[in-house]
Design a protein around this motif. Structure first.
Motif, PDB file in Angstrom:
ATOM      1  N   PRO A  40       1.003  -1.069   0.103  1.00  0.00           N
ATOM      2  CA  PRO A  40      -0.231   0.131  -0.198  1.00  0.00           C
ATOM      3  C   PRO A  40       1.008   1.509  -0.403  1.00  0.00           C
ATOM      4  O   PRO A  40       2.100   1.681   0.352  1.00  0.00           O
ATOM      5  CB  PRO A  40      -0.875  -0.155   1.685  1.00  0.00           C
ATOM      6  N   GLU A  42       2.353   4.929   1.055  1.00  0.00           N
ATOM      7  CA  GLU A  42       1.710   5.799   2.441  1.00  0.00           C
ATOM      8  C   GLU A  42       1.121   6.665   2.412  1.00  0.00           C
ATOM      9  O   GLU A  42       0.835   7.471   1.478  1.00  0.00           O
ATOM     10  CB  GLU A  42       3.167   6.499   2.193  1.00  0.00           C
ATOM     11  N   TYR A  43       0.508   6.260   3.155  1.00  0.00           N
ATOM     12  CA  TYR A  43      -1.472   7.255   3.815  1.00  0.00           C
ATOM     13  C   TYR A  43      -0.718   8.878   4.589  1.00  0.00           C
ATOM     14  O   TYR A  43      -0.261   8.617   5.305  1.00  0.00           O
ATOM     15  CB  TYR A  43      -1.979   6.919   4.421  1.00  0.00           C
ATOM     16  N   VAL A 131     -11.715  -4.441   4.108  1.00  0.00           N
ATOM     17  CA  VAL A 131      -9.919  -2.759   3.065  1.00  0.00           C
ATOM     18  C   VAL A 131      -9.366  -2.830   4.940  1.00  0.00           C
ATOM     19  O   VAL A 131      -9.265  -2.348   4.774  1.00  0.00           O
ATOM     20  CB  VAL A 131     -10.839  -2.223   2.105  1.00  0.00           C
ATOM     21  N   ASP A 132      -7.902  -3.415   4.426  1.00  0.00           N
ATOM     22  CA  ASP A 132      -6.808  -3.199   5.346  1.00  0.00           C
ATOM     23  C   ASP A 132      -6.435  -1.606   5.009  1.00  0.00           C
ATOM     24  O   ASP A 132      -5.855  -1.067   3.986  1.00  0.00           O
ATOM     25  CB  ASP A 132      -5.826  -4.211   5.085  1.00  0.00           C
ATOM     26  N   LEU A 133      -6.409  -0.742   6.573  1.00  0.00           N
ATOM     27  CA  LEU A 133      -6.768   0.721   6.031  1.00  0.00           C
ATOM     28  C   LEU A 133      -5.712   0.901   7.035  1.00  0.00           C
ATOM     29  O   LEU A 133      -5.819   0.034   8.500  1.00  0.00           O
ATOM     30  CB  LEU A 133      -8.009   1.460   5.645  1.00  0.00           C
ATOM     31  N   SER A 246      -6.889   7.877  -2.488  1.00  0.00           N
ATOM     32  CA  SER A 246      -5.830   7.359  -1.444  1.00  0.00           C
ATOM     33  C   SER A 246      -6.671   5.823  -1.596  1.00  0.00           C
ATOM     34  O   SER A 246      -5.985   4.641  -1.127  1.00  0.00           O
ATOM     35  CB  SER A 246      -5.413   7.963  -0.053  1.00  0.00           C
ATOM     36  N   PHE A 247      -8.028   6.236  -0.956  1.00  0.00           N
ATOM     37  CA  PHE A 247      -8.728   4.325  -0.989  1.00  0.00           C
ATOM     38  C   PHE A 247      -8.935   4.320  -1.772  1.00  0.00           C
ATOM     39  O   PHE A 247      -8.631   3.119  -1.524  1.00  0.00           O
ATOM     40  CB  PHE A 247     -10.026   5.075  -1.002  1.00  0.00           C
ATOM     41  N   LYS A 249      -6.445   3.694  -4.139  1.00  0.00           N
ATOM     42  CA  LYS A 249      -5.059   2.185  -4.156  1.00  0.00           C
ATOM     43  C   LYS A 249      -5.482   1.556  -3.383  1.00  0.00           C
ATOM     44  O   LYS A 249      -5.248   0.349  -3.496  1.00  0.00           O
ATOM     45  CB  LYS A 249      -3.910   3.028  -3.905  1.00  0.00           C
ATOM     46  N   TYR A 250      -5.919   1.780  -1.773  1.00  0.00           N
ATOM     47  CA  TYR A 250      -6.274   0.653  -1.321  1.00  0.00           C
ATOM     48  C   TYR A 250      -7.010  -0.434  -1.349  1.00  0.00           C
ATOM     49  O   TYR A 250      -6.475  -1.758  -1.492  1.00  0.00           O
ATOM     50  CB  TYR A 250      -6.436   0.694   0.566  1.00  0.00           C
ATOM     51  N   HIS A 253      -5.889  -2.756  -5.245  1.00  0.00           N
ATOM     52  CA  HIS A 253      -4.918  -3.750  -4.580  1.00  0.00           C
ATOM     53  C   HIS A 253      -5.579  -4.147  -3.919  1.00  0.00           C
ATOM     54  O   HIS A 253      -4.342  -5.752  -3.818  1.00  0.00           O
ATOM     55  CB  HIS A 253      -3.970  -2.922  -4.028  1.00  0.00           C
ATOM     56  N   GLN A 254      -6.769  -4.781  -3.358  1.00  0.00           N
ATOM     57  CA  GLN A 254      -6.692  -5.947  -2.461  1.00  0.00           C
ATOM     58  C   GLN A 254      -7.615  -6.634  -3.507  1.00  0.00           C
ATOM     59  O   GLN A 254      -8.199  -7.686  -2.427  1.00  0.00           O
ATOM     60  CB  GLN A 254      -7.686  -5.212  -0.811  1.00  0.00           C
TER      61      GLN A 254
END
Length: 351
Positions: A40, A42-43, A131-133, A246-247, A249-250, A253-254
């Motif tokens: 992921p 960097e946020y 979703v892992d955030l 940003s969300f 992208k997470y 990719h998941q």
């Protein structure tokens, strides 16, 4: 209560939720485990100054000035208001055109924020989406939830003020057209994919660039309370835009490769579900102003020419397309073909 589009976040007994869909489809169609998700990014929170700058924290209530004789909305941003047949209507009727557009905008905002965006944000805040955030991103969802709820409050407050001041009754459909279109798109999918389609719809809606948010605050022809309300909204939405970029992208990719292949070709339709004009409602409104059926059809044909509609959508979705491209959506041939078919790619206008 599951709501209009059938997505209820937070029920542990619900099997058709985004979390269940992500888990059930992780290996679907592959015969083996899904490829490991990409690292992921960097946020970087866009909400570092939220407690000081968010409209819900610092903006005053926007109240109409009873002595101010100005438009309810920018005429340049009401498509039919530029047509000669509409401009020829009596002055009080022409002002109704602008006021009804304001009502639609405020109703659209209220229902989008309450019924769609905040359902997704609630799921992020309570970690029910699967979703892992990062923890900071989860906490920022609480702030967005407050923002969107307040946007619904001040939109309805302004609508009530305008209605009381003008005596013009809102002509509003029970369900905004974007919700009808979203539901139809979801119904075309397997049940387990429908909640994910709504997540992606929220990403699209929160990253599109609205001319209303950008231009109305600077139009001195419009009531100050309207301009200030929309300015408050725009300042908050700038942070939301960065968050959902940003969300995406997470989330993307998941998703497993099979799920991406199912959803990628749907994304251009999700964009247009939000952006395409509600022609039946506009037609009904024009007839109510006294235009004949033939004149109403002429206005619709000339104002909402398909090429113009697609050009507007392409410009509005420019940054959204950039974000989708960055995560590989347009690497999918079916998705690229659909974007081109709908005229959403630069240099590829519809026939």
């Amino acid at each position: 209560m599951c709501g209009v589009t059938g997505l209820f976040i937070g029920c542990p007994a619900l099997t058709a939720c985004p979390k269940a869909a992500l888990a059930a489809l992780a290996t679907a169609g592959t015969g083996h485990a899904a490829e490991p998700p990409a690292v992921p990014p960097e946020y970087r929170t866009p909400f570092a100054t939220w407690f000081e700058r968010a409209s819900v924290r610092q903006a005053p209530r926007r109240v109409l000035d009873e002595g101010e004789e100005k438009h309810s909305f920018s005429p340049d941003l009401v498509p039919v208001a530029g047509h000669a047949l509409v401009r020829a209507l009596p002055g009080d009727v022409f002002e109704q055109v602008l006021t009804q557009h304001l009502y639609r905008y405020l109703d659209f905002t209220t229902k989008l924020e309450h019924l769609v965006v905040n359902r997704t944000v609630l799921g992020i805040a309570h970690r029910t989406l699967g979703v892992d955030l990062p923890e900071e991103m989860v906490f920022d969802a609480y702030k967005i939830y407050c923002d969107e709820a307040y946007h619904a409050v001040f939109s309805m407050d302004l609508l009530r003020q305008v209605r009381a001041r003008t005596g013009i009754a809102p002509r509003l459909a029970p369900e905004p057209y974007f919700m009808t279109r979203l539901r139809r798109l979801q119904e075309s999918l397997a049940p387990e994919l429908r909640p994910l389609a709504e997540l992606l719809f929220v990403v699209c809606s929160e990253t599109l660039i609205s001319a209303t948010l950008a231009e109305v605050p600077d139009d001195a022809r419009v009531h100050a309370a309207v301009r200030d309300t929309i300015r408050d909204h725009a300042q908050d939405e700038g942070r939301h835009h960065a968050y959902f970029a940003s969300f995406l992208k997470y989330l993307w990719h998941q998703l497993s490769p099979p799920v991406r292949r199912h959803l990628a070709p749907l994304l251009p339709d999700l964009v247009l579900a939000f952006l395409h004009p509600d022609l039946p409602s506009v037609r009904e409104e024009l007839l109510a102003y006294g235009l004949s059926a033939d004149d109403s059809e002429q206005v619709l044909a000339e104002v909402y020419d398909e090429r113009k509609v697609r050009e507007h959508a392409r410009g509005t979705a420019r940054l959204t397309l950039r974000y989708l491209t960055s995560v590989g959506v347009l690497d999918d041939p079916a998705a690229r073909d659909r974007f081109e078919e709908l005229g959403l790619l630069e240099g590829a206008p519809p026939e």
